[in-house]
Scaffold this motif. Sequence first.
Motif, PDB file in Angstrom:
ATOM      1  N   SER A  18       0.824  -1.214   0.000  1.00  0.00           N
ATOM      2  CA  SER A  18       0.000   0.000   0.000  1.00  0.00           C
ATOM      3  C   SER A  18       0.856   1.262   0.000  1.00  0.00           C
ATOM      4  O   SER A  18       1.952   1.278   0.552  1.00  0.00           O
ATOM      5  N   SER A  19       0.310   2.333  -0.579  1.00  0.00           N
ATOM      6  CA  SER A  19       1.033   3.605  -0.625  1.00  0.00           C
ATOM      7  C   SER A  19       0.054   4.735  -0.930  1.00  0.00           C
ATOM      8  O   SER A  19      -1.151   4.509  -1.072  1.00  0.00           O
ATOM      9  N   SER A  20       0.593   5.952  -1.002  1.00  0.00           N
ATOM     10  CA  SER A  20      -0.231   7.129  -1.284  1.00  0.00           C
ATOM     11  C   SER A  20       0.425   8.020  -2.318  1.00  0.00           C
ATOM     12  O   SER A  20       1.658   8.146  -2.338  1.00  0.00           O
ATOM     13  N   ASN A  22       0.388  12.022  -3.834  1.00  0.00           N
ATOM     14  CA  ASN A  22       0.065  13.349  -3.328  1.00  0.00           C
ATOM     15  C   ASN A  22      -0.243  14.334  -4.448  1.00  0.00           C
ATOM     16  O   ASN A  22       0.372  14.282  -5.515  1.00  0.00           O
ATOM     17  N   PHE A  72      -4.844  13.369  -1.287  1.00  0.00           N
ATOM     18  CA  PHE A  72      -4.103  12.118  -1.352  1.00  0.00           C
ATOM     19  C   PHE A  72      -4.962  11.064  -2.040  1.00  0.00           C
ATOM     20  O   PHE A  72      -6.175  11.008  -1.832  1.00  0.00           O
ATOM     21  N   HIS A  74      -4.969   7.198  -1.869  1.00  0.00           N
ATOM     22  CA  HIS A  74      -4.422   6.042  -1.164  1.00  0.00           C
ATOM     23  C   HIS A  74      -4.764   4.775  -1.956  1.00  0.00           C
ATOM     24  O   HIS A  74      -5.919   4.576  -2.346  1.00  0.00           O
ATOM     25  N   THR A  76      -4.663   0.747  -1.588  1.00  0.00           N
ATOM     26  CA  THR A  76      -4.532  -0.345  -0.623  1.00  0.00           C
ATOM     27  C   THR A  76      -4.355  -1.669  -1.348  1.00  0.00           C
ATOM     28  O   THR A  76      -5.152  -2.003  -2.229  1.00  0.00           O
TER      29      THR A  76
END
Lengths: 111, 116
Positions: A18-20, A22, A72, A74, A76
Motif C-alpha cells: 500500500s502507498s499514497s 500526493n 491524497f 491512497h 490499498t
Amino acid sequence: EDQVTQSPEALRLQEGESSSLNCSYTVSGLRGLFWYRQDPGKGPEFLFTLYSAGEEKEKERLKATLTKKESFLHITAPKPEDSATYLCAVQIHNQGGKLIFGQGTELSVKP
Amino acid sequence: GAGVSQTPSNKVTEKGKYVELRCDPISGHTALYWYRQSLGQGPEFLIYFQGTGAADDSGLPNDRFFAVRPEGSVSTLKIQRTERGDSAVYLCASSLGSGPSTDTQYFGPGTRLTVL
C-alpha cells in the motif's frame, strides 16, 4: 498563479504494498478537485471528485481525501492492473469548468 | 452508452499544413472541452464550449488555433500553418453541464498529431 503539483513523479510498488500519491494545489478558490487514471495511449478515465476539505471517496482499492492544501490518493493492496498514470486536476471558482492538471504520477505495480 | 469519440486517432502532417480534428461528445452533454497533452505532462486546457458558444478560449496558444461547435454537439479543432511544436495528443472531453454534480468531464481517446 494557480498551480497543481503531484508527487512522486513515478512510484514502483510490489503487489500488495500500500502507498499514497500526493496532489498539492495553490489556487485562488477551489471549486472541485478531480482524480483521473490514464492508461498508455488512452484518454483520462474519471475516478473521483472532491469538493470540500475533509471529504473522502472510495472505489475498490482506491481512496481519495482532501484538505485545504492537498489531496491524497491512497492505494490499498495494489494489483498489477492498477498500473497507470494518475492525474489530479482542479477547477477554480469563476473560471468555468476548465481543469488545471498536475503532471501526473506514473504508478507501476509488480507481481 | 457511447463515450466521447475523436477522429482521426492519428494524424501525420507536414509543417505549414492545415489540420482539422473532430470530437463527438456524449449525447446530451452541453459542455465540451479541448485539451492538449505533451509526452509526460498533464493535459493543458485549450478551449471550452457551453452549447454553441466558446465560453472560454483563454488556453488557445495563438491565432493559428480555432475551434467551432456550430450545432452544440460535434466540435472541430482547426490548426492553421502547423508547426513542429504543435505535435501532441489533442484530447476532447464533455460534461452534462458546468455546475456542481454535472461538471464531471469524460474524455475521449485523443488524436495524436505529428507535424513533420
